[in-house]
Design a protein around this motif. Structure first.
Motif, PDB file in Angstrom:
ATOM      1  N   ASP A 196       0.877  -1.167   0.000  1.00 56.38           N
ATOM      2  CA  ASP A 196       0.000   0.000   0.000  1.00 56.38           C
ATOM      3  C   ASP A 196       0.910   1.211   0.000  1.00 56.38           C
ATOM      4  OD1 ASP A 196      -1.677   2.146   0.590  1.00 56.38           O
ATOM      5  OD2 ASP A 196      -2.997   0.925   1.831  1.00 56.38           O
ATOM      6  N   ASN A 197       1.101   1.798  -1.166  1.00 59.01           N
ATOM      7  CA  ASN A 197       2.033   2.923  -1.283  1.00 59.01           C
ATOM      8  C   ASN A 197       1.587   4.116  -0.445  1.00 59.01           C
ATOM      9  OD1 ASN A 197       3.667   1.470  -3.020  1.00 59.01           O
ATOM     10  ND2 ASN A 197       2.722   2.313  -4.864  1.00 59.01           N
ATOM     11  N   ALA A 198       0.296   4.310  -0.325  1.00 58.50           N
ATOM     12  CA  ALA A 198      -0.212   5.448   0.435  1.00 58.50           C
ATOM     13  C   ALA A 198       0.129   5.332   1.924  1.00 58.50           C
ATOM     14  CB  ALA A 198      -1.718   5.563   0.252  1.00 58.50           C
ATOM     15  N   LYS A 199       0.232   4.085   2.411  1.00 60.29           N
ATOM     16  CA  LYS A 199       0.541   3.859   3.824  1.00 60.29           C
ATOM     17  C   LYS A 199       1.996   3.481   4.047  1.00 60.29           C
ATOM     18  CE  LYS A 199      -4.136   2.427   5.111  1.00 60.29           C
ATOM     19  NZ  LYS A 199      -4.979   1.367   5.723  1.00 60.29           N
ATOM     20  N   ASN A 200       2.772   3.445   2.959  1.00 57.85           N
ATOM     21  CA  ASN A 200       4.193   3.041   3.058  1.00 57.85           C
ATOM     22  C   ASN A 200       4.333   1.712   3.783  1.00 57.85           C
ATOM     23  OD1 ASN A 200       4.989   5.414   1.768  1.00 57.85           O
ATOM     24  ND2 ASN A 200       5.136   6.519   3.704  1.00 57.85           N
ATOM     25  N   THR A 201       3.466   0.776   3.438  1.00 61.77           N
ATOM     26  CA  THR A 201       3.401  -0.489   4.155  1.00 61.77           C
ATOM     27  C   THR A 201       3.325  -1.656   3.175  1.00 61.77           C
ATOM     28  OG1 THR A 201       2.298   0.542   6.043  1.00 61.77           O
ATOM     29  CG2 THR A 201       2.117  -1.844   5.850  1.00 61.77           C
ATOM     30  N   VAL A 202       4.035  -2.711   3.527  1.00 60.79           N
ATOM     31  CA  VAL A 202       3.983  -3.963   2.786  1.00 60.79           C
ATOM     32  C   VAL A 202       3.390  -5.019   3.709  1.00 60.79           C
ATOM     33  CG1 VAL A 202       5.355  -5.774   1.705  1.00 60.79           C
ATOM     34  CG2 VAL A 202       5.897  -3.402   1.268  1.00 60.79           C
ATOM     35  N   TYR A 203       2.579  -5.885   3.120  1.00 57.88           N
ATOM     36  CA  TYR A 203       1.896  -6.906   3.899  1.00 57.88           C
ATOM     37  C   TYR A 203       2.290  -8.304   3.434  1.00 57.88           C
ATOM     38  CZ  TYR A 203      -1.098  -2.888   4.877  1.00 57.88           C
ATOM     39  OH  TYR A 203      -1.570  -1.652   5.239  1.00 57.88           O
ATOM     40  N   LEU A 204       2.171  -9.244   4.335  1.00 55.55           N
ATOM     41  CA  LEU A 204       2.308 -10.652   3.980  1.00 55.55           C
ATOM     42  C   LEU A 204       1.115 -11.385   4.580  1.00 55.55           C
ATOM     43  CD1 LEU A 204       4.132 -12.747   2.550  1.00 55.55           C
ATOM     44  CD2 LEU A 204       5.063 -13.296   4.822  1.00 55.55           C
ATOM     45  N   GLN A 205       0.185 -11.754   3.718  1.00 54.07           N
ATOM     46  CA  GLN A 205      -0.972 -12.526   4.148  1.00 54.07           C
ATOM     47  C   GLN A 205      -0.589 -13.998   4.119  1.00 54.07           C
ATOM     48  OE1 GLN A 205      -4.121 -11.504   5.227  1.00 54.07           O
ATOM     49  NE2 GLN A 205      -4.394 -13.682   5.709  1.00 54.07           N
ATOM     50  N   MET A 206      -0.697 -14.638   5.257  1.00 58.72           N
ATOM     51  CA  MET A 206      -0.283 -16.030   5.378  1.00 58.72           C
ATOM     52  C   MET A 206      -1.505 -16.881   5.720  1.00 58.72           C
ATOM     53  SD  MET A 206       3.318 -15.569   7.431  1.00 58.72           S
ATOM     54  CE  MET A 206       2.518 -15.051   8.937  1.00 58.72           C
ATOM     55  N   ASN A 207      -1.890 -17.746   4.809  1.00 56.71           N
ATOM     56  CA  ASN A 207      -3.023 -18.635   5.005  1.00 56.71           C
ATOM     57  C   ASN A 207      -2.559 -20.082   5.104  1.00 56.71           C
ATOM     58  OD1 ASN A 207      -4.733 -16.377   4.722  1.00 56.71           O
ATOM     59  ND2 ASN A 207      -4.917 -16.700   2.513  1.00 56.71           N
ATOM     60  N   SER A 208      -3.423 -20.918   5.632  1.00 48.93           N
ATOM     61  CA  SER A 208      -3.128 -22.352   5.748  1.00 48.93           C
ATOM     62  C   SER A 208      -1.756 -22.577   6.382  1.00 48.93           C
ATOM     63  CB  SER A 208      -3.200 -23.016   4.373  1.00 48.93           C
ATOM     64  OG  SER A 208      -4.464 -22.835   3.787  1.00 48.93           O
ATOM     65  N   LEU A 209      -1.536 -21.919   7.482  1.00 45.24           N
ATOM     66  CA  LEU A 209      -0.220 -21.989   8.114  1.00 45.24           C
ATOM     67  C   LEU A 209       0.086 -23.396   8.608  1.00 45.24           C
ATOM     68  CD1 LEU A 209      -0.299 -18.565   9.922  1.00 45.24           C
ATOM     69  CD2 LEU A 209       1.523 -19.344   8.392  1.00 45.24           C
ATOM     70  N   LYS A 210       1.356 -23.739   8.538  1.00 45.39           N
ATOM     71  CA  LYS A 210       1.850 -25.049   8.945  1.00 45.39           C
ATOM     72  C   LYS A 210       2.879 -24.873  10.065  1.00 45.39           C
ATOM     73  CE  LYS A 210       1.564 -26.626   4.125  1.00 45.39           C
ATOM     74  NZ  LYS A 210       2.345 -27.203   2.995  1.00 45.39           N
ATOM     75  N   PRO A 211       3.081 -25.895  10.874  1.00 44.84           N
ATOM     76  CA  PRO A 211       4.110 -25.779  11.923  1.00 44.84           C
ATOM     77  C   PRO A 211       5.489 -25.418  11.366  1.00 44.84           C
ATOM     78  CG  PRO A 211       2.715 -27.655  12.362  1.00 44.84           C
ATOM     79  CD  PRO A 211       2.300 -27.125  11.012  1.00 44.84           C
ATOM     80  N   GLU A 212       5.783 -25.869  10.159  1.00 44.57           N
ATOM     81  CA  GLU A 212       7.092 -25.553   9.566  1.00 44.57           C
ATOM     82  C   GLU A 212       7.221 -24.099   9.129  1.00 44.57           C
ATOM     83  OE1 GLU A 212       5.024 -28.067   8.763  1.00 44.57           O
ATOM     84  OE2 GLU A 212       5.044 -28.471   6.585  1.00 44.57           O
ATOM     85  N   ASP A 213       6.143 -23.339   9.216  1.00 38.49           N
ATOM     86  CA  ASP A 213       6.215 -21.902   8.956  1.00 38.49           C
ATOM     87  C   ASP A 213       6.682 -21.136  10.188  1.00 38.49           C
ATOM     88  OD1 ASP A 213       3.178 -22.241   7.078  1.00 38.49           O
ATOM     89  OD2 ASP A 213       5.206 -22.000   6.266  1.00 38.49           O
ATOM     90  N   THR A 214       6.823 -21.820  11.307  1.00 38.96           N
ATOM     91  CA  THR A 214       7.282 -21.167  12.525  1.00 38.96           C
ATOM     92  C   THR A 214       8.682 -20.598  12.343  1.00 38.96           C
ATOM     93  OG1 THR A 214       5.932 -22.589  13.945  1.00 38.96           O
ATOM     94  CG2 THR A 214       7.875 -21.559  14.948  1.00 38.96           C
ATOM     95  N   ALA A 215       8.813 -19.297  12.620  1.00 39.12           N
ATOM     96  CA  ALA A 215      10.089 -18.613  12.425  1.00 39.12           C
ATOM     97  C   ALA A 215       9.940 -17.155  12.850  1.00 39.12           C
ATOM     98  CB  ALA A 215      10.518 -18.673  10.955  1.00 39.12           C
TER      99      ALA A 215
END
Length: 118
Positions: free
Chosen positions: A72-91
């Motif tokens: 979102d350039n207006a908010k100077n923000t980048v997002y990461l939407q994470m769905n279907s999370l798995k235990p191996e995504d822990t970090a």
């Protein structure tokens, strides 16, 4: 220079979702690319996703189809939407900004913990 502040991490169960945010201290329109990396205990930091100034995206194979990076350039923000999370995504998830002029400068946030329980 640019300062990056991540937020949105937490503890979730497998299959649930989280959205990470990375707020930049300057206009992200002037930043060539912004991305997310992660580092699990005992592992090296690894690439997760990137979005360029033009809006092109790229993902690690391990997260394709589950994670979405956006900006979102207006908010100077980048997002990461994470769905279907798995235990191996822990970090710890880190935001990265790359500015290319005469040379390539990279900047990192402090990281936000994501823990996925089984």
């Amino acid at each position: 220079q640019v300062q990056l502040v991540e937020s949105g991490g937490g503890l979730v169960q497998a299959g649930e979702s989280l959205r990470l945010s990375c707020a930049a201290s300057r206009s992200i329109f002037s930043i060539n690319s912004m991305g997310w990396y992660r580092q699990a205990p005992g592992n090296e930091r690894e690439f997760v996703a990137v979005i360029t100034r033009a809006g092109s995206t790229n993902y690690a194979d391990s997260v394709k189809g589950r994670f979405t990076i956006s900006r979102d350039n207006a908010k100077n923000t980048v997002y990461l939407q994470m769905n279907s999370l798995k235990p191996e995504d822990t970090a710890v998830y880190y935001c990265n900004a790359a500015i290319i002029s005469i040379k390539r400068d990279e900047y990192w946030g402090q990281g936000t913990q994501v823990t996925v329980s089984s």
